[in-house]
Design a protein around this motif. Structure first.
Motif, short mmCIF file in Angstrom:
data_model
loop_
_atom_site.label_atom_id
_atom_site.label_comp_id
_atom_site.label_asym_id
_atom_site.label_seq_id
_atom_site.Cartn_x
_atom_site.Cartn_y
_atom_site.Cartn_z
N LEU A 1 -53.40 40.42 -14.50
CA LEU A 1 -52.14 39.73 -14.72
C LEU A 1 -51.27 39.69 -13.47
CD1 LEU A 1 -50.92 38.33 -17.08
CD2 LEU A 1 -49.79 40.43 -17.71
N GLU B 1 -53.72 31.72 -24.44
CA GLU B 1 -53.43 33.16 -24.53
C GLU B 1 -52.93 33.70 -23.19
OE1 GLU B 1 -56.69 35.47 -25.84
OE2 GLU B 1 -56.33 35.04 -27.96
N LEU C 1 -49.15 35.14 -21.56
CA LEU C 1 -48.96 36.39 -20.82
C LEU C 1 -48.33 36.12 -19.46
CD1 LEU C 1 -52.30 38.25 -21.52
CD2 LEU C 1 -50.06 38.75 -22.45
N GLN D 1 -44.67 35.42 -19.64
CA GLN D 1 -43.90 36.65 -19.86
C GLN D 1 -43.85 37.50 -18.60
OE1 GLN D 1 -45.96 38.07 -23.33
NE2 GLN D 1 -44.63 36.95 -24.70
N ALA E 1 -39.84 33.19 -30.40
CA ALA E 1 -38.67 32.31 -30.51
C ALA E 1 -37.60 32.60 -29.47
CB ALA E 1 -38.09 32.42 -31.92
N GLU F 1 -37.77 34.08 -26.48
CA GLU F 1 -38.15 33.69 -25.13
C GLU F 1 -38.17 32.17 -24.98
OE1 GLU F 1 -41.54 35.93 -22.71
OE2 GLU F 1 -41.05 36.72 -24.70
N ALA F 2 -38.66 31.50 -26.02
CA ALA F 2 -38.72 30.04 -25.98
C ALA F 2 -37.33 29.47 -25.76
CB ALA F 2 -39.31 29.51 -27.29
N ARG F 3 -36.34 30.01 -26.48
CA ARG F 3 -34.97 29.51 -26.36
C ARG F 3 -34.43 29.72 -24.94
NH1 ARG F 3 -32.55 32.41 -30.61
NH2 ARG F 3 -34.32 31.86 -31.93
N LEU G 1 -40.62 20.15 -31.12
CA LEU G 1 -40.64 21.52 -31.61
C LEU G 1 -40.33 21.62 -33.10
CD1 LEU G 1 -39.04 23.46 -28.66
CD2 LEU G 1 -41.37 23.63 -29.49
N GLU G 2 -39.78 20.53 -33.67
CA GLU G 2 -39.47 20.58 -35.10
C GLU G 2 -40.72 20.56 -35.97
OE1 GLU G 2 -36.94 17.29 -35.98
OE2 GLU G 2 -35.47 17.93 -34.48
N GLU H 1 -44.95 21.24 -37.01
CA GLU H 1 -46.03 22.21 -36.92
C GLU H 1 -47.01 21.76 -35.84
OE1 GLU H 1 -46.84 24.87 -38.91
OE2 GLU H 1 -45.16 24.78 -40.30
N LYS I 1 -51.34 15.43 -41.13
CA LYS I 1 -52.12 16.56 -40.59
C LYS I 1 -53.24 16.06 -39.67
CE LYS I 1 -50.26 20.11 -42.66
NZ LYS I 1 -49.53 21.08 -41.86
N MET J 1 -37.73 25.68 -36.27
CA MET J 1 -38.83 26.62 -36.02
C MET J 1 -38.75 27.86 -36.91
SD MET J 1 -40.27 27.29 -32.24
CE MET J 1 -38.70 27.85 -31.70
N GLU J 2 -37.51 28.16 -37.34
CA GLU J 2 -37.36 29.40 -38.08
C GLU J 2 -37.69 29.25 -39.57
OE1 GLU J 2 -33.95 31.43 -35.63
OE2 GLU J 2 -35.20 29.76 -35.04
N GLU J 3 -37.97 28.01 -39.98
CA GLU J 3 -38.24 27.83 -41.39
C GLU J 3 -39.49 28.62 -41.81
OE1 GLU J 3 -39.84 23.86 -42.42
OE2 GLU J 3 -39.86 23.54 -40.28
N LYS K 1 -42.88 29.43 -43.13
CA LYS K 1 -44.09 28.63 -43.20
C LYS K 1 -44.93 29.05 -44.39
CE LYS K 1 -43.88 28.03 -38.30
NZ LYS K 1 -44.18 28.63 -37.03
N THR L 1 -53.32 47.63 -16.19
CA THR L 1 -54.03 47.02 -15.05
C THR L 1 -54.69 45.70 -15.42
OG1 THR L 1 -56.10 48.11 -15.55
CG2 THR L 1 -54.57 49.29 -14.14
N ARG L 2 -54.95 45.47 -16.69
CA ARG L 2 -55.69 44.31 -17.15
C ARG L 2 -57.01 44.17 -16.39
NH1 ARG L 2 -55.03 41.39 -20.55
NH2 ARG L 2 -55.71 39.55 -19.47
N GLY M 1 -56.58 39.92 -24.26
CA GLY M 1 -55.36 39.37 -23.69
C GLY M 1 -54.11 40.12 -24.14
N ASN N 1 -51.09 42.88 -23.65
CA ASN N 1 -50.39 43.49 -22.51
C ASN N 1 -49.51 44.63 -22.98
OD1 ASN N 1 -48.24 42.24 -23.62
ND2 ASN N 1 -47.74 40.98 -21.87
N LYS O 1 -46.69 45.17 -23.78
CA LYS O 1 -45.78 45.03 -24.93
C LYS O 1 -46.44 45.45 -26.24
CE LYS O 1 -42.77 41.52 -23.15
NZ LYS O 1 -42.35 40.14 -23.13
#
Lengths: 404, 416
Positions: free
Chosen positions: A190, A215, A219, A222, A250, A252-254, A273-274, A276, A362, B1-3, B5, B75-76, B219, B221, B223
């Motif tokens: 990383l 994935e 990382l 972040q 959420a 971090e995205a904001r 983003l609204e 799925e 879908k 997004m917070e709805e 699911k 260290t990954r 993958g 880390n 966290k």
């Protein structure tokens, strides 16, 4: 010519054959030259418990029997020069991973080859072959010749040490295809991966980022931090950017959305983003070309000329009304064979033959419709038939085969 | 997004299995052919005398696995690559040869397990072992073993029958609990040999490599560290609960009646209180599944570590042309052990036990490398070991070395 493995941990003698100590490192000047010159060596004097720096001009000869100086031990008193361009080969290069730019892959350094270039002892090449590995182990038998030597030139490698941020190889690195650079980043750990990304200009970094597996993307974002990530992400295409933002937690995205420059069409990003991820609204890109039914063919082609560089591929022009309602499409083929003066409305295919899809449909419905109507891309509309974006065949494929 | 699911719960479960995983998988895979035979022998030959060792090494297992996870998260990078960067080529060669010997031993145990499982059904090892080796090689060389691995992992939940069985044999739990905390030692070669095998099958060199690369591959880390720590401790606890019940099951049946385990049928007798006449089939199935799981994981883990350390192309996403050495190591580490098992008249149970001794004796070497790395500030930054971790890990290392020395001395006076 000699190898690093020949001289490391060998004795260093002076002109009176007195032992100064053991060679522990070789230092080169890591500038952009093809063959970095050796500046000096580090010698460990065990008896007096001190580390000495011996500059090249005090070295008479190098060999596997040891290093001979051209002066007396007492004349060696140099401190390590304070220069950020210096590279300690044992500490930073040997046994570490580097990027082989010619093969676009990550390799491990097994040995180093030195030789005299224009009167100066210099680093000639980096040995990443298995024969180099055996040489390090002190095994040098003829049967080992089955392993081909693999020597990389300095200009063809990119260093990725954790603390090093050298520009070496950068110019060559950005000549690689972004997908190849992405593969390299994925292979690194990383820290090294994000260092490599940081060393690229933002536009290249963005292209590379687009090619990295989700994935690892997550990382890296972040690890890079909000500010730096936002810089790179602002150069990414809108749909790739949205895909990435959707991966993030959420909060971090904001933060990242707030940090993106205004010129990025945030309205569009937020709109996508609204939805799925597996809905038309989530898959779509908002980057498409549109024309009005009253435009001429000439004007339509002009639109493609001026905007094509912004798009990955163009299959259709989308015909919309003044209030952005989806009316139909014009294929590139139709445009090319039509007369310049013809009107778009006369050559377009109407929605009856090329239907749009609703934002909440879908993935399977989208795929079905695209197959049924043989479409490479399909328009996404809301319930008032206002055009929102397009889903292209590669968006669908990526969703179906995320590993590819 | 917070709805909320609809498929939220499904996402949660997927998340749980994607993060909560390596510790439990590694721990579960620990109960392989070598594991089941060693635990059975521990109980059958020495009753509950060694339970205190099991109790102590539960902490060692938890600590060492946690260290592997932490190194991986920070260290990954895999353990092989780190050893190379910190210690250079010669030490790397030493570490890799050590690991290779231990792993070849364990893979031999896996094939011995497969042979024993089929011998219960009177199927000759000259059929079962070559076929199993070919199946493993075929699936691995196609690179599509993830699903296979999961299938065998699910089946290996078989071990939980030992927990039920452990109650059915009506053990004296008071006595057993006391044995957990009462150190008992016999200064005899068989006792020490079995004890080292018990340690070596619970904490393994390959387990250190495996858990670290698993964390890297997933993958994850830093966290995820807290969740991972909990999971690793849980994994260590669960796996040794199972080991505890295997020992109890054999201690209160075979040890009581004085049965010495010389083949798999003897070990299967311990399951009679639960399964009656089916005990043979049940044990045979469990042994087979556990052995196959190990036979898939170990050659792969071996090849990954060696190639990473020496910088050879590796990974199942590489083709044969690109990664010859990688596939070569997998090939060799499947077929050499398989051929060894085919030696006529080889005592399979002894092979399984002795292979775990090899693991146990070599374990300190790998643990010392791990300890050196995890206490290096340049590599680990603020995440270096706390004193308690160092104390437990060093105690394990020294404990095994002392036991090995005692074994060597006592075997001079012992006629096998």
């Amino acid at each position: 010519m000699f190898y690093f493995s020949n001289v490391i941990h060998k004795r260093v003698h002076d002109t009176n054959d007195e032992v100064l100590g053991i060679l522990t490192d070789v230092i080169v000047e890591a500038n952009k030259k093809n063959f970095p010159p050796v500046i000096g060596i580090m010698v460990k004097d065990k008896a007096n418990k001190r580390d000495l720096f011996v500059p090249t001009n005090q070295i008479d000869s190098w060999s596997s029997d040891g290093i001979v100086l051209n002066c007396l031990n007492s004349q060696v008193l140099e401190e390590v020069p304070n220069n950020s361009e210096l590279l300690f080969l044992h500490d930073n290069i040997v046994d570490k991973q580097i990027v082989d730019l010619s093969g676009a892959k990550v390799v491990r350094v097994n040995d180093l080859q030195f030789g005299v270039v224009r009167g100066t002892t210099s680093l000639l090449a980096i040995d990443v072959s298995t024969s180099g590995l055996f040489r390090r182990l002190g095994i040098n038998k003829p049967f080992l010749n089955i392993f081909k030597p693999n020597l990389l030139e300095w200009k063809n490698v990119h260093l990725i040490g954790d603390k090093l941020q050298l520009a070496i190889g950068k110019n060559e690195l950005i000549k690689l295809h972004p997908a190849d650079i992405a593969n390299i980043v994925e292979k690194l750990n990383l820290k090294q991966g994000s260092l490599l990304l940081k060393s690229l200009d933002e536009a290249t970094a963005a292209k590379v980022m687009e090619e990295i597996q989700p994935e690892i993307q997550k990382l890296l974002v972040q690890h890079l931090g909000v500010e730096r990530s936002a810089d790179i992400m602002s150069k990414m295409s809108t749909d790739e950017l949205v895909d990435l933002i959707q991966l993030l937690p959420a909060r971090e995205a904001r933060k990242i959305i707030n940090d993106l420059p205004i010129n990025k069409d945030m309205h569009r990003v937020k709109k996508i983003l609204e939805y799925e991820e597996d809905e038309a609204g989530g898959l779509m890109t908002t980057e498409y070309l549109s024309v009005l039914p009253g435009d001429t063919v000439k004007k339509a082609i002009e639109t493609i000329r001026t905007h094509s560089h912004l798009h990955r591929s163009i299959n259709f022009l989308y015909v919309v009304s003044e209030d952005n309602k989806f009316l139909g499409v014009v294929s590139l083929r139709r445009l090319v064979v039509a007369e310049d003066s013809e009107m778009v409305r006369d050559i377009m295919k109407h929605t009856a033959r090329v239907p749009g899809i609703r934002a909440h449909e879908k993935l399977s419905d989208i795929a079905e419709k695209m197959t049924k109507y043989n479409l490479f891309s399909v328009a996404v509309v809301d319930k008032e038939n206002i055009m929102l974006g397009v889903v292209t065949i590669d968006d669908v494929m990526r969703c179906l085969f995320p590993e590819a | 997004m917070e709805e909320v699911k609809k498929n939220n719960w499904w996402l949660k479960i997927t998340f749980f299995f994607s993060v909560i995983g390596p510790g439990i998988i590694a721990a579960n895979a620990d109960n392989d052919a070598g594991g089941i035979s060693t635990y059975s022998i521990v109980g059958a030959h020495f009753g509950i005398k060694m339970l205190w060792v099991l109790f102590l090494i539960t902490f060692s297992l938890a600590i060492t696995q946690e260290m592997g996870v932490r190194i991986g998260l920070v260290t990954r990078q895999g353990l092989g690559g780190l050893i190379r960067e910190k210690f250079g080529v010669k030490w790397t060669l030493f570490a890799m040869v050590t690991m290779l010997i231990a792993n070849l031993g364990t893979i031999t145990a896996e094939f011995a397990g497969i042979a024993s499982a089929f011998e219960i059904g009177n199927i000759s090892k000259y059929w079962s072992v070559p076929i199993a080796a070919l199946v493993v090689w075929f699936i691995l060389s196609k690179g599509s073993f993830k699903t296979t691995q999961k299938i065998f992992l699910i089946f290996s939940a078989f071990y939980f029958v030992y927990i039920i069985n452990g109650f059915l044999v009506q053990p004296d739990f008071g006595e057993a609990t006391l044995a957990l905390i009462t150190p008992t030692l016999e200064w005899s070669a068989p006792f020490l040999l079995t004890m080292i095998a018990l340690i070596g099958t619970t904490i393994t060199p390959w387990g250190q490599f495996f858990i670290q690369s698993y964390v890297v591959d997933k993958g994850l880390n830093i966290k995820h560290y807290k969740a991972e720590k909990v999971e690793v401790f849980l994994g260590a606890f669960i796996t040794n609960i199972v080991s505890f019940f295997i020992i109890i099951s054999t201690a209160y049946t075979l040890y009581k009646t004085g049965v010495h385990i010389t083949d798999a049928k003897d070990a299967a007798l311990a399951l009679e209180p639960l399964a009656g006449h089916f005990s043979l089939i049940l044990f045979g199935f469990g042994l087979f599944v556990a052995s196959m799981l190990g036979a898939f994981i170990l050659p792969t883990a071996t090849a990954y570590a060696i190639c990473e350390a020496f910088g050879w192309e590796h990974g199942f996403n590489k083709g044969w042309d690109e990664a010859k050495i990688f596939y070569g190591i997998i090939f060799v580490s499947i077929f050499i052990p398989a051929i060894l098992v085919l030696i006529p008249g080889l005592p399979l149970i002894k092979v399984m036990l002795l292979s775990q001794d090899v693991n146990g004796i070599l374990l300190p070497i790998i643990l010392i490398f791990v300890l050196k790395i995890i206490n290096d500030k340049k590599i680990m930054g603020e995440h270096i070991n706390k004193p308690i971790g160092n104390i437990i890990a060093w105690a394990t290392v020294i404990g095994i070395i002392l036991a090995t020395v005692a074994l060597v001395i006592s075997s001079i006076f012992y006629q096998f």
